[in-house]
Design a protein around this motif. Sequence first.
Motif, PDB file in Angstrom:
ATOM      1  N   PRO A   7     -13.398  43.282  -9.074  1.00 54.76           N
ATOM      2  CA  PRO A   7     -14.027  44.322  -8.241  1.00 54.76           C
ATOM      3  C   PRO A   7     -13.998  45.691  -8.921  1.00 54.76           C
ATOM      4  O   PRO A   7     -12.958  46.094  -9.443  1.00 54.76           O
ATOM      5  CB  PRO A   7     -13.151  44.341  -6.979  1.00 54.76           C
ATOM      6  CG  PRO A   7     -12.420  43.059  -6.979  1.00 54.76           C
ATOM      7  CD  PRO A   7     -12.262  42.644  -8.403  1.00 54.76           C
ATOM      8  N   THR A  54      -8.044  37.864 -16.135  1.00 54.86           N
ATOM      9  CA  THR A  54      -7.716  36.704 -16.983  1.00 54.86           C
ATOM     10  C   THR A  54      -7.634  37.061 -18.467  1.00 54.86           C
ATOM     11  O   THR A  54      -6.989  36.342 -19.224  1.00 54.86           O
ATOM     12  CB  THR A  54      -8.732  35.566 -16.784  1.00 54.86           C
ATOM     13  OG1 THR A  54     -10.051  36.101 -16.894  1.00 54.86           O
ATOM     14  CG2 THR A  54      -8.566  34.930 -15.409  1.00 54.86           C
ATOM     15  N   SER A 106     -14.074  48.526  -7.555  1.00 62.08           N
ATOM     16  CA  SER A 106     -13.230  49.491  -6.839  1.00 62.08           C
ATOM     17  C   SER A 106     -11.774  49.402  -7.275  1.00 62.08           C
ATOM     18  O   SER A 106     -10.997  50.310  -7.023  1.00 62.08           O
ATOM     19  CB  SER A 106     -13.330  49.250  -5.338  1.00 62.08           C
ATOM     20  OG  SER A 106     -12.883  47.939  -5.036  1.00 62.08           O
ATOM     21  N   PHE A 131      -5.276  42.619  -8.510  1.00 62.59           N
ATOM     22  CA  PHE A 131      -6.188  41.517  -8.825  1.00 62.59           C
ATOM     23  C   PHE A 131      -5.872  41.149 -10.264  1.00 62.59           C
ATOM     24  O   PHE A 131      -5.606  42.016 -11.089  1.00 62.59           O
ATOM     25  CB  PHE A 131      -7.648  41.977  -8.673  1.00 62.59           C
ATOM     26  CG  PHE A 131      -8.658  40.865  -8.548  1.00 62.59           C
ATOM     27  CD1 PHE A 131      -8.704  40.083  -7.395  1.00 62.59           C
ATOM     28  CD2 PHE A 131      -9.569  40.600  -9.561  1.00 62.59           C
ATOM     29  CE1 PHE A 131      -9.644  39.063  -7.259  1.00 62.59           C
ATOM     30  CE2 PHE A 131     -10.507  39.581  -9.436  1.00 62.59           C
ATOM     31  CZ  PHE A 131     -10.542  38.820  -8.282  1.00 62.59           C
ATOM     32  N   PHE A 132      -5.864  39.845 -10.537  1.00 59.99           N
ATOM     33  CA  PHE A 132      -5.442  39.376 -11.860  1.00 59.99           C
ATOM     34  C   PHE A 132      -6.619  39.395 -12.826  1.00 59.99           C
ATOM     35  O   PHE A 132      -7.703  38.910 -12.490  1.00 59.99           O
ATOM     36  CB  PHE A 132      -4.898  37.953 -11.724  1.00 59.99           C
ATOM     37  CG  PHE A 132      -4.315  37.398 -12.994  1.00 59.99           C
ATOM     38  CD1 PHE A 132      -3.027  37.729 -13.383  1.00 59.99           C
ATOM     39  CD2 PHE A 132      -5.053  36.547 -13.802  1.00 59.99           C
ATOM     40  CE1 PHE A 132      -2.482  37.215 -14.547  1.00 59.99           C
ATOM     41  CE2 PHE A 132      -4.507  36.024 -14.974  1.00 59.99           C
ATOM     42  CZ  PHE A 132      -3.215  36.365 -15.339  1.00 59.99           C
ATOM     43  N   GLN A 156      -8.200  37.738  -0.283  1.00 54.66           N
ATOM     44  CA  GLN A 156      -6.811  38.205  -0.358  1.00 54.66           C
ATOM     45  C   GLN A 156      -6.102  38.095   0.990  1.00 54.66           C
ATOM     46  O   GLN A 156      -4.896  37.930   1.044  1.00 54.66           O
ATOM     47  CB  GLN A 156      -6.773  39.667  -0.846  1.00 54.66           C
ATOM     48  CG  GLN A 156      -6.986  39.782  -2.351  1.00 54.66           C
ATOM     49  CD  GLN A 156      -7.045  41.221  -2.823  1.00 54.66           C
ATOM     50  OE1 GLN A 156      -7.483  42.105  -2.079  1.00 54.66           O
ATOM     51  NE2 GLN A 156      -6.635  41.460  -4.058  1.00 54.66           N
ATOM     52  N   MET A 161      -5.149  36.873  -6.404  1.00 51.13           N
ATOM     53  CA  MET A 161      -6.489  36.348  -6.672  1.00 51.13           C
ATOM     54  C   MET A 161      -6.883  36.661  -8.117  1.00 51.13           C
ATOM     55  O   MET A 161      -6.408  37.631  -8.710  1.00 51.13           O
ATOM     56  CB  MET A 161      -7.501  36.982  -5.716  1.00 51.13           C
ATOM     57  CG  MET A 161      -7.347  36.516  -4.284  1.00 51.13           C
ATOM     58  SD  MET A 161      -7.676  34.737  -4.092  1.00 51.13           S
ATOM     59  CE  MET A 161      -6.133  34.195  -3.375  1.00 51.13           C
ATOM     60  N   LEU A 162      -7.743  35.811  -8.660  1.00 49.88           N
ATOM     61  CA  LEU A 162      -8.232  36.003 -10.032  1.00 49.88           C
ATOM     62  C   LEU A 162      -9.722  35.709 -10.065  1.00 49.88           C
ATOM     63  O   LEU A 162     -10.236  34.989  -9.204  1.00 49.88           O
ATOM     64  CB  LEU A 162      -7.499  35.075 -11.003  1.00 49.88           C
ATOM     65  CG  LEU A 162      -7.880  33.596 -10.999  1.00 49.88           C
ATOM     66  CD1 LEU A 162      -7.476  32.952 -12.314  1.00 49.88           C
ATOM     67  CD2 LEU A 162      -7.256  32.863  -9.821  1.00 49.88           C
ATOM     68  N   PRO A 163     -10.439  36.261 -11.040  1.00 50.46           N
ATOM     69  CA  PRO A 163     -11.851  35.921 -11.187  1.00 50.46           C
ATOM     70  C   PRO A 163     -11.975  34.651 -12.027  1.00 50.46           C
ATOM     71  O   PRO A 163     -11.966  34.711 -13.249  1.00 50.46           O
ATOM     72  CB  PRO A 163     -12.428  37.145 -11.925  1.00 50.46           C
ATOM     73  CG  PRO A 163     -11.285  37.663 -12.739  1.00 50.46           C
ATOM     74  CD  PRO A 163     -10.005  37.267 -12.030  1.00 50.46           C
ATOM     75  N   MET A 191     -18.734  41.499  -4.492  1.00 47.31           N
ATOM     76  CA  MET A 191     -17.303  41.286  -4.782  1.00 47.31           C
ATOM     77  C   MET A 191     -16.411  42.238  -3.979  1.00 47.31           C
ATOM     78  O   MET A 191     -15.270  41.905  -3.661  1.00 47.31           O
ATOM     79  CB  MET A 191     -17.019  41.483  -6.283  1.00 47.31           C
ATOM     80  CG  MET A 191     -17.371  40.291  -7.150  1.00 47.31           C
ATOM     81  SD  MET A 191     -16.612  38.749  -6.578  1.00 47.31           S
ATOM     82  CE  MET A 191     -18.063  37.798  -6.210  1.00 47.31           C
ATOM     83  N   GLU A 192     -16.938  43.412  -3.671  1.00 41.25           N
ATOM     84  CA  GLU A 192     -16.140  44.398  -2.932  1.00 41.25           C
ATOM     85  C   GLU A 192     -15.782  43.898  -1.527  1.00 41.25           C
ATOM     86  O   GLU A 192     -14.818  44.352  -0.920  1.00 41.25           O
ATOM     87  CB  GLU A 192     -16.874  45.738  -2.838  1.00 41.25           C
ATOM     88  CG  GLU A 192     -17.204  46.372  -4.186  1.00 41.25           C
ATOM     89  CD  GLU A 192     -15.970  46.761  -4.996  1.00 41.25           C
ATOM     90  OE1 GLU A 192     -14.927  47.036  -4.391  1.00 41.25           O
ATOM     91  OE2 GLU A 192     -16.065  46.743  -6.245  1.00 41.25           O
ATOM     92  N   VAL A 218     -13.510  39.892  -2.337  1.00 41.20           N
ATOM     93  CA  VAL A 218     -12.118  39.899  -2.789  1.00 41.20           C
ATOM     94  C   VAL A 218     -11.143  40.221  -1.649  1.00 41.20           C
ATOM     95  O   VAL A 218     -10.188  39.472  -1.432  1.00 41.20           O
ATOM     96  CB  VAL A 218     -11.938  40.829  -4.016  1.00 41.20           C
ATOM     97  CG1 VAL A 218     -10.467  41.062  -4.323  1.00 41.20           C
ATOM     98  CG2 VAL A 218     -12.650  40.218  -5.226  1.00 41.20           C
ATOM     99  N   MET A 252     -11.919  31.487  -6.032  1.00 41.67           N
ATOM    100  CA  MET A 252     -11.060  32.074  -5.002  1.00 41.67           C
ATOM    101  C   MET A 252     -10.805  31.075  -3.873  1.00 41.67           C
ATOM    102  O   MET A 252      -9.701  31.032  -3.320  1.00 41.67           O
ATOM    103  CB  MET A 252     -11.624  33.404  -4.525  1.00 41.67           C
ATOM    104  CG  MET A 252     -11.328  34.471  -5.584  1.00 41.67           C
ATOM    105  SD  MET A 252     -11.567  36.163  -5.053  1.00 41.67           S
ATOM    106  CE  MET A 252     -13.158  36.461  -5.795  1.00 41.67           C
ATOM    107  N   ARG A 292     -15.816  39.408 -15.639  1.00 41.74           N
ATOM    108  CA  ARG A 292     -16.825  39.245 -14.581  1.00 41.74           C
ATOM    109  C   ARG A 292     -16.155  38.836 -13.263  1.00 41.74           C
ATOM    110  O   ARG A 292     -15.366  37.903 -13.249  1.00 41.74           O
ATOM    111  CB  ARG A 292     -17.816  38.157 -15.006  1.00 41.74           C
ATOM    112  CG  ARG A 292     -18.908  37.820 -14.005  1.00 41.74           C
ATOM    113  CD  ARG A 292     -19.932  36.864 -14.630  1.00 41.74           C
ATOM    114  NE  ARG A 292     -19.290  35.667 -15.140  1.00 41.74           N
ATOM    115  CZ  ARG A 292     -19.176  34.517 -14.488  1.00 41.74           C
ATOM    116  NH1 ARG A 292     -19.711  34.368 -13.303  1.00 41.74           N
ATOM    117  NH2 ARG A 292     -18.557  33.490 -15.022  1.00 41.74           N
ATOM    118  N   GLY A 293     -16.522  39.516 -12.183  1.00 37.01           N
ATOM    119  CA  GLY A 293     -15.947  39.190 -10.885  1.00 37.01           C
ATOM    120  C   GLY A 293     -14.843  40.144 -10.481  1.00 37.01           C
ATOM    121  O   GLY A 293     -14.421  40.145  -9.328  1.00 37.01           O
ATOM    122  N   ILE A 315     -16.929  32.383  -9.403  1.00 38.91           N
ATOM    123  CA  ILE A 315     -15.924  33.342  -8.912  1.00 38.91           C
ATOM    124  C   ILE A 315     -15.554  32.979  -7.466  1.00 38.91           C
ATOM    125  O   ILE A 315     -14.378  32.942  -7.098  1.00 38.91           O
ATOM    126  CB  ILE A 315     -16.478  34.788  -8.948  1.00 38.91           C
ATOM    127  CG1 ILE A 315     -17.092  35.121 -10.308  1.00 38.91           C
ATOM    128  CG2 ILE A 315     -15.403  35.783  -8.536  1.00 38.91           C
ATOM    129  CD1 ILE A 315     -16.132  35.327 -11.420  1.00 38.91           C
TER     130      ILE A 315
END
Lengths: 426, 426
Positions: free
Chosen positions: B230, B214, B232, B211-212, A373, A280-282, A365-366, A369, A323, B227-228, A319
């Motif tokens: 996570p 960019t 964590s 997580f990628f 995934q 996954m990417l933002p 986002m926590e 994501v 996804m 932005r986006g 975002i």
Amino acid sequence: MRNPPTLLSLAIDSAVINFCRISDLSFVPEHILLELFVRTLKAGKLNEKILKLFIATGKEEILSVIESLNIQHILVPVLPTLIIKDDEVDIVIGALQSDLTSFMEAWRPMFSRFHLIIVKDPDLKEELKVPGGFNLNLYTKSDMDKVVDSSSSTISFSGYSCRYFGYLMSRKKYIISIDDDCIPAKDSKGELIDAVAQHITNLTTPATPFFFNTLYDPFSEGTDFVRGYPFSLRSGVECGLSCGLWLNLADYDAPTQALKPSARNSRYVDAVLTVPARTMLPLSGINIAFNNELVGPTLLPAFRLAKEGKFRWETVEDIWTGMCAKVVCDHLRLGVKSGLPYVWRQERGNAVESLKKEWEGVQLMEEVVPFFQSVRLSEAAVTAEDCIAEIAASVKEQLGRSNPMFARAAENMVEWIKLWKQVRSL
Amino acid sequence: MRNPPTLLSLAIDSAVINFCRISDLSFVPEHILLELFVRTLKAGKLNEKILKLFIATGKEEILSVIESLNIQHILVPVLPTLIIKDDEVDIVIGALQSDLTSFMEAWRPMFSRFHLIIVKDPDLKEELKVPGGFNLNLYTKSDMDKVVDSSSSTISFSGYSCRYFGYLMSRKKYIISIDDDCIPAKDSKGELIDAVAQHITNLTTPATPFFFNTLYDPFSEGTDFVRGYPFSLRSGVECGLSCGLWLNLADYDAPTQALKPSARNSRYVDAVLTVPARTMLPLSGINIAFNNELVGPTLLPAFRLAKEGKFRWETVEDIWTGMCAKVVCDHLRLGVKSGLPYVWRQERGNAVESLKKEWEGVQLMEEVVPFFQSVRLSEAAVTAEDCIAEIAASVKEQLGRSNPMFARAAENMVEWIKLWKQVRSL
């Protein structure tokens, strides 16, 4: 008092506009040819095909002007690039500011060949100022009201989401969308970057999501697959989505931007890469392009923060949408590319002020994501519409109870697919 | 006849060699200080700490020499970089050519601070020529025979595999290894790249495999999490392996190189990125570094083509080893980075000649890649040694029957783990 234009001048204007129908210029007298050339240049309409027409006249004065301006043929690399026609592309601009003059003028050389869709943020009260010389459709709130019944629909096109109305209305194969606070960037040699051309290259060359190529995009000029890359994976798959980047103001969230107010992105990374499958990417909506036929319905206005604002760092709608699109591309065996082209983001807003709003997005986002995934789609989902319907059902089931915002997002996704099909059935 | 060296000259030589024990230069007379400075520079020993000693003397002549040479302090970025000591690093060089003079001289400014391990290819008959002024251990066939009983062991250190003997013998935390046909590359500004420093940065800053990002490596100077991303996941995980790249001669396989004999890589991509978890890559052994404590046993000489040659495109041992290391890193939640630093690969060999040998490697990849993409390790595997033992068992079971080469690779992996433990128990 200004003199009225001469007939010759009007004829030249008309020729510039209708260049696509002209296949021979050799009969045009040299002095008119020169004037036509200058006006074509000024209008930003000089492209490879038109340049060839001028060169084919063999007229010395024209050739010397071309030489003196150092106008050169673009070498077309021998790559598996699909040749696409200008009329297969829509450039969709969401207008969050009322005066688009400087934005449009900055992009004129890249945009003027293509059809534009400009969508005015329904919250924007002032009249929109758009310069002439573009082939465009302008959509405003009244157009939205005709298509979407605001009394029964949950879909909102306000703020950055206005661009989704443009996606909905477009009938073109490829869509390119750039935020209205961005202008063309320069590459490391100081040359203006044609973001439109680079996005088209990204979308029309294969993507390679199933194995990582250490030399980045193997279909870029001067590069290839590295030793050890399986031959069976080298033909790649179609590219669904191209995510461009930004120089100057980077796309950080409000906390990062507030913490590092002077942070600017000046690193020009000369690469495009396929984001690997299941990663996954933002996605940032600032500078994107996609194949509308393959993944159009996945770019959707579903996820809206309660305090969503008019600055990028106050939103996460892109975002979420990114996804969704990535999960769908992985499932349908399509590629998502990230990297070139860059655009230059101009300064806007106050990150510290935005902190109040954006914490919500950061917290969500926590949950978002890990969901994306782990979500898996069934074999029955064979179109982007099917996939979105399945994702919406999973969102409702797995996230819906933890926050009403997720339940609303799921509803919006279902609603969007209906709307998408309805508009296309008209 | 040359005059014998003066006592002063010998004292200065000794000072250059023992700089690590000197903490004050202020008592040294200015003319001796100048001579010491010049010799330190020539020996490639001027580092940040020594420069500070010279500046601290406050001697005007020294300060003006430093200024005139435009020697500048390196700004240490405020990043979560571990500070490592020079003696935590081994640079391991596999010598496939007998005269290492030009290779070593080209790398002297980057290598001279560190301990080197040079391993001579056991097939190389000529005596090895290594220039002076380095702190190194040299291993040859006789050293290998002492450690590995060649009558009973299946492990071979011939060709590019000789470097694995260096990995086996090293007791340092970090290992950097560069092929002997590479010299330092220049970045896009024309400055020499310190590949050693960049590898150390890659290994000592966190990796982000889940997580990628960019904007590439968020721990590089001037960049951050987009932005986006996570929060964590922003602390990242430890980096196990750093895969550098190559300018000039790219690392293509023999068919690609034969098809495009003039293809050269000239694209300098100013980025490092973490290869996402569960994504396989073709590791090239040309220019790598790794954390020996975390993943040491995974870099192993297991997979040897029947007609393996002395050119990179005639081997796939590093590709195999790279996929072993990637699977282990994924399982142990460690990162693998790819990108900077670049080295400059010089021309060698004839790809068309190599085609006879390399087809085998190309064909085998079609089985190797799906295997590594799907292999999963048990929770009981908590060290790199455990992981390799499990991978070896799967190789034997799933691939062993299709080709005896795979069965041999599995045996070699088991053997390697035994050897690794045995050497460390001495």
